[in-house]
Scaffold this motif. Sequence first.
Motif, PDB file in Angstrom:
ATOM      1  N   THR A 160      58.486  48.895  -5.537  1.00  0.00           N
ATOM      2  CA  THR A 160      59.411  47.784  -5.719  1.00  0.00           C
ATOM      3  C   THR A 160      58.717  46.476  -5.389  1.00  0.00           C
ATOM      4  O   THR A 160      58.326  46.231  -4.241  1.00  0.00           O
ATOM      5  CB  THR A 160      60.653  47.955  -4.823  1.00  0.00           C
ATOM      6  N   ASP A 202      58.399  42.082  -6.731  1.00  0.00           N
ATOM      7  CA  ASP A 202      58.753  40.970  -7.605  1.00  0.00           C
ATOM      8  C   ASP A 202      57.466  40.460  -8.243  1.00  0.00           C
ATOM      9  O   ASP A 202      56.507  40.119  -7.543  1.00  0.00           O
ATOM     10  CB  ASP A 202      59.425  39.848  -6.807  1.00  0.00           C
ATOM     11  N   ARG A 260      61.550  42.474 -11.541  1.00  0.00           N
ATOM     12  CA  ARG A 260      61.299  43.366 -10.396  1.00  0.00           C
ATOM     13  C   ARG A 260      60.877  44.731 -10.914  1.00  0.00           C
ATOM     14  O   ARG A 260      61.427  45.240 -11.890  1.00  0.00           O
ATOM     15  CB  ARG A 260      62.542  43.494  -9.528  1.00  0.00           C
ATOM     16  N   SER A 280      51.917  39.321  -8.391  1.00  0.00           N
ATOM     17  CA  SER A 280      52.768  39.141  -7.223  1.00  0.00           C
ATOM     18  C   SER A 280      52.390  37.821  -6.553  1.00  0.00           C
ATOM     19  O   SER A 280      51.242  37.374  -6.653  1.00  0.00           O
ATOM     20  CB  SER A 280      52.558  40.307  -6.253  1.00  0.00           C
TER      21      SER A 280
END
Length: 347
Positions: free
Chosen positions: A243, A245, A268, A296
């Motif tokens: 997980t 973003d 995401r 990221s």
Amino acid sequence: MERDTTERGATTRVHRARPTRKRWIKAATAVAGVTVCLATATVGHAVNDARRAAPGDGNPSPAPDATWTSRDAAAYWTPDRMAAAAPAGSDTPARPEAPAPTTATTRSAAPKGTAAAARAGRTARHFNGIPSVGVLFSVDGDAKAHHCTASVVHSPHGNLILTAGHCNPGTRAAFVPQYRSGATTQPHGVWAIKDTFAYPERGTSGAGADLDFAFATVAPDEDDRTLEEVTGGNTLSPTPGYTNDVTVIGYPNVRNDPEDRAVRCATRTGRLTGTRELRMECGGFYGGTSGSPWLSDFDEDSGTGRVIGVIGGLNGGGPKGPDADRISYSPFFGTKLLNLYARAAEK
């Protein structure tokens, strides 16, 4: 994925992201340290044939041409030749009668504006691109148009790019950062690709899909500058978990996206069920976006971030069928990728 299916934003200033030698060394040292820590891990493999012969586990592939320089690449890949390389009649039907079969270098997709893209709830936006992300050109077979995306990663010599493993650069290959379709002069030049580094076990199915990543070195430009001096670079990082973003940036090829511009999407990631791969949902990642970096901590000012994935892996980077452009996959970056980086960064 070398998908044959493959925003608003101000253009990043040419020299804003230029790193210093100290930053290259610091980034390379950090990655090398992680590599040592992960060296005891194991990954399963399966043999998978690729479009060109794959380089050996410990050695790079031979350069396409021992005398192939960035001057040669710029002279060969003129605006006219880039434009001529794009296939005629590039508009994709509004809704194909049936999805095209998926291969190691081809992914089917639904064109923009379909119900599949609408269901995604999130769609990539066109924008002017960033210096550290660009396209790959080569003269091999079906790769005459820009056929994959690649990104610049920090390295000691400032000459390294990252892409998907099935995106073999091929002959007279070139990397064009922040590619501008139809431009008389590309904003950051045209760079000759020298050596490529990938695992022979890489593939787009089975355990080979976990190895669907590759590095390539590029030659300096006519002023003897390194690629990273001109474009800046992203920091290569192990995938921290499933997980994350991320900001994903890529270049669909003109056959699938007639605007022939960069696209970006902030989304995401999650885990692709039953695999060790990541998945993300965002429409608009058609053919040509294989190798697109998953960034990221993306910094809008510098136009750089930490690369924790690339579009690639199972089926070349996503599902088969009409939803192919809105769901994308990435291999998990661990020991194998970091070891490959360590070898490529020596060159």
